[in-house]
Design a protein around this motif. Structure first.
Motif, short mmCIF file in Angstrom:
data_model
loop_
_atom_site.label_atom_id
_atom_site.label_comp_id
_atom_site.label_asym_id
_atom_site.label_seq_id
_atom_site.Cartn_x
_atom_site.Cartn_y
_atom_site.Cartn_z
N GLY A 61 0.91 -1.10 0.22
CA GLY A 61 0.03 -0.12 0.00
C GLY A 61 0.85 1.12 -0.04
N ILE A 62 0.69 2.19 -0.88
CA ILE A 62 1.48 3.34 -1.01
C ILE A 62 0.71 4.45 -1.22
N THR A 63 0.87 5.52 -0.53
CA THR A 63 0.30 6.77 -0.75
C THR A 63 1.23 7.89 -1.41
N GLY A 64 0.61 8.82 -2.21
CA GLY A 64 1.51 9.80 -2.93
C GLY A 64 2.08 10.78 -2.28
N SER A 65 1.58 11.29 -1.02
CA SER A 65 1.93 12.28 -0.17
C SER A 65 2.41 11.96 0.98
N PHE A 125 -7.36 -5.83 5.95
CA PHE A 125 -7.59 -4.39 6.19
C PHE A 125 -6.37 -3.53 6.35
N GLY A 126 -6.52 -2.30 6.22
CA GLY A 126 -5.34 -1.20 6.47
C GLY A 126 -6.12 -0.05 6.93
N LEU A 127 -5.17 1.07 7.75
CA LEU A 127 -5.71 2.07 8.20
C LEU A 127 -5.28 3.44 7.55
N LEU A 128 -6.07 4.23 7.37
CA LEU A 128 -5.65 5.57 6.55
C LEU A 128 -6.00 6.86 7.34
N GLN A 129 -4.79 7.61 7.50
CA GLN A 129 -4.79 8.81 8.44
C GLN A 129 -4.45 9.82 7.49
N ALA A 130 -4.61 11.01 7.83
CA ALA A 130 -4.59 12.21 7.26
C ALA A 130 -4.04 13.54 7.65
N LYS A 131 -3.21 14.32 7.28
CA LYS A 131 -3.00 15.75 7.93
C LYS A 131 -3.28 16.75 6.95
N PRO A 132 -3.72 17.94 7.23
CA PRO A 132 -4.27 19.02 6.22
C PRO A 132 -3.05 19.07 5.14
N GLY A 133 -3.76 19.12 3.92
CA GLY A 133 -2.53 19.38 2.93
C GLY A 133 -3.58 19.22 1.53
N LYS A 134 -2.84 19.02 0.43
CA LYS A 134 -3.46 19.09 -0.86
C LYS A 134 -3.70 17.60 -1.02
N VAL A 143 -1.24 8.84 5.46
CA VAL A 143 -0.31 7.74 6.22
C VAL A 143 -1.33 6.34 5.91
N PHE A 144 -0.98 5.22 5.30
CA PHE A 144 -1.65 4.19 5.24
C PHE A 144 -0.86 2.94 5.91
#
Length: 279
Positions: free
Chosen positions: A49-53, A68-77, A57-58
């Motif tokens: 599993g890969i994210t582009g930015s 299953f996997g878990l996805l989190q994000a910080k503010p941004g594009k 975080v995956f």
């Protein structure tokens, strides 16, 4: 004559290219933030599993493949997420940050795959028939129950013991239109425990001079990993899925554990505040 042949060939090439042009695949969008885990359940275990930015975080189990996997994000594009399953199926999504999330669980069917690492030849009629035969609701319950059993979350201390048999409700979770009861049974005795039944009912306490109790049994719409026997020294965890309900102050839920050919029975009372305020 050569001119007409050239025109004919050009028309043929243009028509063939137009007929075989691929329709652009519109990617679905998954929203995440930095305060909650967004769970993605796939039809096969995750191999990569890969994210582009970096602001996304995956996480998934890299040592032991899981679904299953878990996805989190910080503010941004916005960015993208690429996931490859064990069987080579490829899934691609647009991922965006969102402060308030309305959806925390995504159950992704195989039909969402954008392709495969290697060509797979299948009988289209057979594949379509097999896909239609899958009960999507049961699949959802199965995956979400597995997710809950892998979590270390508790709603409170709801437990009762009878002769080294311990019955407890670890968690109550509300999702979509259902309540999920995560239940645990411990057999600390030296005898196996044969399960006769485990029922959940709603008990109403009638007020007045002639006090009485009324019980209305709730039939689970799905049972996940319900055992028939708990051997000595063993602990089992499983999930009951029920249609959502709430309780007034004069009502409570009762979990009734009954032993087959035995007397180690337990009635566990669940206060209305736990049912009305699930996780």
């Amino acid at each position: 004559m050569r001119r007409y042949n050239y025109i004919f060939i050009m028309i043929f090439v243009f028509a063939f290219a137009k007929a075989n042009a691929q329709t652009p695949h519109v990617l679905d969008t998954i929203y995440a933030n930095d305060t909650k885990n967004v769970a993605l359940f796939f039809p096969e275990p995750i191999r990569q599993g890969i994210t582009g930015s970096d602001n996304f975080v995956f996480t998934y189990n890299r040592e032991k493949e899981q679904y299953f996997g878990l996805l989190q994000a910080k503010p941004g594009k916005e960015s993208n997420l690429l996931v490859v399953n064990r069987n080579g199926s490829i899934f691609s999504y647009i991922v965006r940050y969102k402060k308030q999330l309305s959806k925390l669980n995504y159950f992704i069917p195989l039909s969402n795959s954008i392709g495969n690492e290697r060509p797979i030849v299948t009988d289209s009629i057979q594949a379509e028939t097999s896909e239609k035969s899958i009960d999507n609701r049961t699949y959802y319950y199965q995956k979400f129950c597995t997710y809950l059993l892998n979590r270390n979350q508790r709603i409170g201390r709801i437990k009762k013991r009878n002769e080294s048999i311990v019955l407890s409700v670890e968690n109550i979770v509300f999702d979509k239109e259902e309540l999920y009861f995560v239940i645990q049974i411990e057999n600390n005795s030296t005898l196996d425990y044969d399960l006769n039944f485990l029922n959940l009912c709603i008990e109403t306490r009638q007020k007045g001079k002639k006090k009485s109790l009324q019980r209305l049994y709730q039939e689970p719409i799905y049972r996940h990993r319900l055992p028939s026997k708990i051997v000595e020294g063993e602990m089992v965890r499983f999930v009951y899925v029920l249609p959502k309900f709430s309780l007034s102050n004069d009502r409570r839920a009762i979990l009734e554990l009954n032993e087959k050919d035995g007397e180690r029975n337990i009635k566990l009372k669940i206060a209305h505040r736990y049912v009305n305020n699930p996780n």
